[in-house]
Design a protein around this motif. Structure first.
Motif, PDB file in Angstrom:
ATOM      1  N   UNK A  12       0.785  -1.395  -0.036  1.00  0.00           N
ATOM      2  CA  UNK A  12       0.045  -0.007   0.044  1.00  0.00           C
ATOM      3  C   UNK A  12       0.921   1.205   0.209  1.00  0.00           C
ATOM      4  N   UNK A  13       2.100   1.200   0.162  1.00  0.00           N
ATOM      5  CA  UNK A  13       3.022   2.274   0.364  1.00  0.00           C
ATOM      6  C   UNK A  13       3.435   2.726  -1.004  1.00  0.00           C
ATOM      7  N   UNK A  14       3.334   4.224  -1.215  1.00  0.00           N
ATOM      8  CA  UNK A  14       3.729   4.649  -2.393  1.00  0.00           C
ATOM      9  C   UNK A  14       5.021   5.645  -2.157  1.00  0.00           C
ATOM     10  N   UNK A  15       6.063   5.042  -3.013  1.00  0.00           N
ATOM     11  CA  UNK A  15       7.179   6.055  -2.869  1.00  0.00           C
ATOM     12  C   UNK A  15       7.496   6.889  -4.021  1.00  0.00           C
ATOM     13  N   UNK A  16       7.888   8.177  -3.628  1.00  0.00           N
ATOM     14  CA  UNK A  16       8.146   9.044  -4.757  1.00  0.00           C
ATOM     15  C   UNK A  16       9.562   9.748  -4.546  1.00  0.00           C
ATOM     16  N   UNK A  17      10.275  10.050  -5.574  1.00  0.00           N
ATOM     17  CA  UNK A  17      11.251  10.929  -5.409  1.00  0.00           C
ATOM     18  C   UNK A  17      12.662  10.117  -5.005  1.00  0.00           C
ATOM     19  N   UNK A  18      12.743   8.852  -5.198  1.00  0.00           N
ATOM     20  CA  UNK A  18      13.811   8.182  -4.529  1.00  0.00           C
ATOM     21  C   UNK A  18      14.959   8.053  -5.532  1.00  0.00           C
ATOM     22  N   UNK A  19      14.923   8.571  -6.468  1.00  0.00           N
ATOM     23  CA  UNK A  19      15.938   8.453  -7.555  1.00  0.00           C
ATOM     24  C   UNK A  19      17.183   9.540  -7.429  1.00  0.00           C
ATOM     25  N   UNK A  20      16.710  10.548  -6.462  1.00  0.00           N
ATOM     26  CA  UNK A  20      18.016  11.529  -6.212  1.00  0.00           C
ATOM     27  C   UNK A  20      17.804  12.049  -4.906  1.00  0.00           C
ATOM     28  N   UNK A  21      18.663  12.906  -4.688  1.00  0.00           N
ATOM     29  CA  UNK A  21      18.556  13.728  -3.481  1.00  0.00           C
ATOM     30  C   UNK A  21      18.595  13.349  -2.138  1.00  0.00           C
ATOM     31  N   UNK A  22      18.293  13.942  -1.149  1.00  0.00           N
ATOM     32  CA  UNK A  22      18.504  13.599   0.201  1.00  0.00           C
ATOM     33  C   UNK A  22      17.307  13.284   1.097  1.00  0.00           C
ATOM     34  N   UNK A  23      16.271  13.293   0.102  1.00  0.00           N
ATOM     35  CA  UNK A  23      15.088  12.939   0.627  1.00  0.00           C
ATOM     36  C   UNK A  23      14.010  12.126  -0.031  1.00  0.00           C
ATOM     37  N   UNK A  24      13.060  11.275   0.288  1.00  0.00           N
ATOM     38  CA  UNK A  24      12.148  10.928  -0.744  1.00  0.00           C
ATOM     39  C   UNK A  24      10.707  11.165   0.076  1.00  0.00           C
ATOM     40  N   UNK A  25       9.768  11.084  -0.720  1.00  0.00           N
ATOM     41  CA  UNK A  25       8.437  11.138   0.103  1.00  0.00           C
ATOM     42  C   UNK A  25       7.611   9.936   0.053  1.00  0.00           C
ATOM     43  N   UNK A  26       6.762   9.524   0.743  1.00  0.00           N
ATOM     44  CA  UNK A  26       6.182   8.397   0.857  1.00  0.00           C
ATOM     45  C   UNK A  26       4.558   8.540   1.279  1.00  0.00           C
ATOM     46  N   UNK A  27       3.695   8.010   0.890  1.00  0.00           N
ATOM     47  CA  UNK A  27       2.172   7.823   1.258  1.00  0.00           C
ATOM     48  C   UNK A  27       1.996   6.652   1.918  1.00  0.00           C
ATOM     49  N   UNK A  28       1.535   6.709   3.228  1.00  0.00           N
ATOM     50  CA  UNK A  28       1.161   5.285   3.971  1.00  0.00           C
ATOM     51  C   UNK A  28      -0.214   5.255   3.684  1.00  0.00           C
ATOM     52  N   UNK A  29      -0.591   3.949   3.589  1.00  0.00           N
ATOM     53  CA  UNK A  29      -2.157   3.661   3.702  1.00  0.00           C
ATOM     54  C   UNK A  29      -2.755   4.189   4.767  1.00  0.00           C
ATOM     55  N   UNK A  30      -2.104   3.906   6.057  1.00  0.00           N
ATOM     56  CA  UNK A  30      -2.916   4.110   7.254  1.00  0.00           C
ATOM     57  C   UNK A  30      -2.138   5.485   8.072  1.00  0.00           C
ATOM     58  N   UNK A  31      -2.283   6.412   7.464  1.00  0.00           N
ATOM     59  CA  UNK A  31      -1.506   7.775   7.917  1.00  0.00           C
ATOM     60  C   UNK A  31      -1.480   8.015   9.366  1.00  0.00           C
ATOM     61  N   UNK A  32      -2.782   8.000  10.025  1.00  0.00           N
ATOM     62  CA  UNK A  32      -3.113   8.418  11.230  1.00  0.00           C
ATOM     63  C   UNK A  32      -2.224   7.654  12.110  1.00  0.00           C
TER      64      UNK A  32
END
Lengths: 478, 478
Positions: free
Chosen positions: A405-425
């Motif tokens: 369920x986890x969606x990762x973006x922006x992991x191809x470069x840089x010092x950080x990435x973003x992630x969307x968790x299915x159950x954020x709360x």
């Protein structure tokens, strides 16, 4: 005339200074009418049991400064040449002292927000920090380079010798560096050295935006740019960022400046594909808008070859390029740069001079050597390997512990990435309970943010700590 | 499809890079229609006599970046997913390449002048330089202090740890220093560290002036302040400077900010008497204007005790105080500070953050130690003696060689004085012939300048050289 001064022989301040201070305070406090006679030095000395020389020293200063007036043959007086209003209480805070008038601030000031400060507890693991690893920077080497210039004490570095646009050697070193790493061809004279990329953006806002103009920003995007344009009186136009970068359809014919982070979009981390880059350049050319290419962390790329800078695609026409050394060296180093078209060199140089004359030359000179002697390239290569391993740990843990369920973006470069968790709360609650600092991307949206998107800054955290933090976030059942 | 690439085996760039570069340039240059088929890696390798692996590496990068499109089973093509306008020439400068559109600059930019640069011949004696003597600064000591912080590599100094308003230790050291030397009572939180006094003025202009507001400036006065206020869109009101400082009668009810240099007026060097200071404070209070007290060189006083800062006279109400270390240490050190009333701390901190995040911390930390350990006081004491001797030489020579027609002002303090010669034209001609750089004060007037007034910066020049220069100026007959 009663002169109730309280002299303190035990105090650090010498007696003549105490006498001076107290007379002055008393006069400014309105305790004496102007023209009033003051005791002679002899009388004062006798009254207070101090030497007459001491009193004379204090009186002479009071006369020199215009508090006292010495009239030959008739004595010393509280000055009568002071303007009418002088003797109202102004100098000494007291109950009688009226509240100061509120200072009227400019519209610029009213558009500035406060400074947000994240409070990080000392014991927490901070996954929200988008920062290089300070502990891996070669400080002994840096110290040697800085010391070298301190030893030389050359006027080029310690006087105003250099141009406002920066240390000549550094400008040449930067031009060579970005030719190598970003395929940017420019002359050293097109490189304007500034005090970090924030100042680069500020100079752009001053020179390229009038109040009421429209500045386009990525949505989500970098708050430092957006707040700055707004403070300068620009109206903001949001360009929603998808997987192919910011949407060009969102631009209007009124847009005058487009701020983008094409290498590794902040905060999503997506890279703007070539087609979108060309489309944006074309749009800007047609609409006589300027593209402000903010290449804040292009040096760390883990997958795929780096795309050419928009500046190089356009051969610099209509593009202002911003680079910084904060992310490849350390964030306390306040050195960034602009690459500007020939026609703008004069304006940017004048604006930099007007803003702060020039950036500190000691560190500019050391940085020029750091680049020229190959240390920067070496450091980047080393850090790229290190950060890639850390990124891999994050990807591995995210995949293993959180499932599909986890969606990762922006992991191809840089010092950080973003992630969307299915159950954020649940994630947020767990992060707080377990002392893990986790930042949602909500801060970076002008409009309604997604609820479950987080930044994970992995570069400054060791693998073991990353594993511990992410396992802990995943919850007890694994 | 003809692919006239020129590969160079002797070049430093590897062959796969050359292939990539040339394809990319050719596509961006509009030499191929989109969708055109390109030679297979095998065909290309054969045609150019290079290994197929080399060609494959280049092609893969071109595909990854969107220049090429690989269609399974049918080959490789110039990408057709590029937007309509892509294949016009944009990336490669060529004869067909249209001139870039002129970038429209802001009104701020149009109000900025260029950067004036004085050309000083290496062999000339420069009497126009208002500067401390760089050769007397204790660089070995400074190197030790800087090195100490480089050795510690503390995150407080090398990360963004500190507040935008400055290094905590330095803010406290400055507050203590100006309490001692300027009788200014303020808390460290009221001290905002900036990158030199020019940035202090810039932040004031941003926060305290709207376009169209009136800013009062001394006439003659400091061009760096005047140009800055004008660039921010303020209208300037000139306060003619007499022997008792700037005229308050010149102010209008529309004046919102008053920039003054009361300790040692720039450039005349006169000191504003107490009465005028109080009168100005009173005027500002009545008119709700802000006094911007620019105390750029108060530390060197040779005759008479220093007058209290206007800030201390007013207990800070309605006064913003600006100080700098450029004139007591060295001009390449870009550290200055503001002392602001409590109510403005938030606005100045936010403005500083927006301008450039914070001033370089390495030198802030070293400067805090330099002050705390007593080095600054010692250095100022030493330099005061040295500069006083140099000033005395100037006064002696002016008196002896030029006779009674010469009028000297501003010699009680600072790094320079002004002088009016009876026969200015002859002096200028002689200065030019004898390689002496001499600056008229004409630059510093908004209105009509006096013809015969010159600046003599004496602090950075040895006694012997001063004697030689002034004797030479006085002409052959002595």
């Amino acid at each position: 005339m009663e002169v109730p001064l309280a002299l303190d022989r035990a105090a650090a301040a010498p007696l003549h200074r105490q006498i001076y201070d107290q007379w002055r305070a008393a006069i400014l406090g309105g305790r004496f009418r102007r023209g009033a006679r003051v005791p002679s030095t002899r009388a004062f000395a006798a009254a207070y049991g101090v030497s007459r020389l001491t009193v004379t020293a204090a009186y002479e200063q009071l006369v020199a400064e215009g508090y006292f007036e010495a009239r030959r043959g008739s004595g010393t007086f509280v000055s009568s040449e002071l303007p009418d209003e002088t003797l109202r209480p102004i100098g000494v805070p007291s109950a009688a002292h009226a509240a100061p008038p509120r200072i009227r601030l400019s519209r610029y000031a009213s558009r500035l927000g406060g400074v947000r400060r994240l409070v990080v507890s000392a014991r927490s693991i901070n996954l929200s920090k988008v920062s290089p690893d300070l502990t891996r920077f070669p400080f002994p080497l840096w110290r040697r380079l800085v010391s070298r210039h301190l030893r030389r004490a050359s006027p080029d570095v310690f006087d105003h010798g250099a141009q406002p646009a920066g240390h000549q050697g550094l400008r040449a070193a930067i031009a060579a560096h970005i030719a190598r790493t970003r395929a940017i061809r420019c002359s050293p004279s097109q490189v304007i050295v500034v005090s970090g990329s924030q100042q680069a953006l500020d100079l752009c806002a001053r020179l390229l935006l009038d109040p009421g103009d429209e500045a386009a920003v990525e949505e989500p995007g970098y708050p430092g740019a957006r707040q700055l344009f707004a403070a300068h009186g620009a109206s903001l136009r949001a360009m929603p960022v998808g997987d192919a970068g910011p949407s060009i359809d969102a631009l209007s014919h009124r847009t005058r400046l487009v701020h983008v982070t094409p290498s590794h979009q902040f905060p999503t981390g997506v890279s703007m594909p070539l087609a979108r880059r060309l489309e944006l350049l074309d749009w800007a050319r047609t609409h006589a808008a300027v593209v402000l290419e903010d290449d804040y962390d292009s040096d760390y790329r883990y997958s795929g070859p780096p795309l050419p800078a928009m500046y190089s695609l356009a051969s610099g026409a209509g593009v202002v390029y911003v680079g910084t050394f904060s992310n490849v060296m350390f964030r306390g180093l306040r050195i960034g740069y602009l690459v500007v078209p020939d026609e703008l060199i004069g304006a940017f140089t004048a604006a930099k001079w007007m803003a702060d004359r020039h950036t500190t030359l000691l560190e500019q000179a050391a940085l020029a050597d750091f680049i020229d002697e190959g240390h920067l390239d070496r450091h980047i290569r080393r850090m790229r390997r290190l950060y890639q391993r850390r990124r891999d740990v994050v990807l591995e843990l995210l995949g293993r512990s959180f499932g599909p369920g986890v969606v990762v973006r922006g992991d191809a470069a840089g010092l950080h990435l973003t992630v969307r968790f299915p159950r954020a709360a649940a994630i947020s609650v767990r992060a707080e309970r377990r002392g893990i600092q986790l930042s949602s991307t909500a801060l970076y949206y002008l409009g309604r943010p997604p609820r479950s998107e987080f930044i994970i800054g992995f570069a400054a955290i060791g693998e073991r700590t990353l594993r511990a933090a992410l396992s802990s976030l995943a919850g007890p059942a694994r």
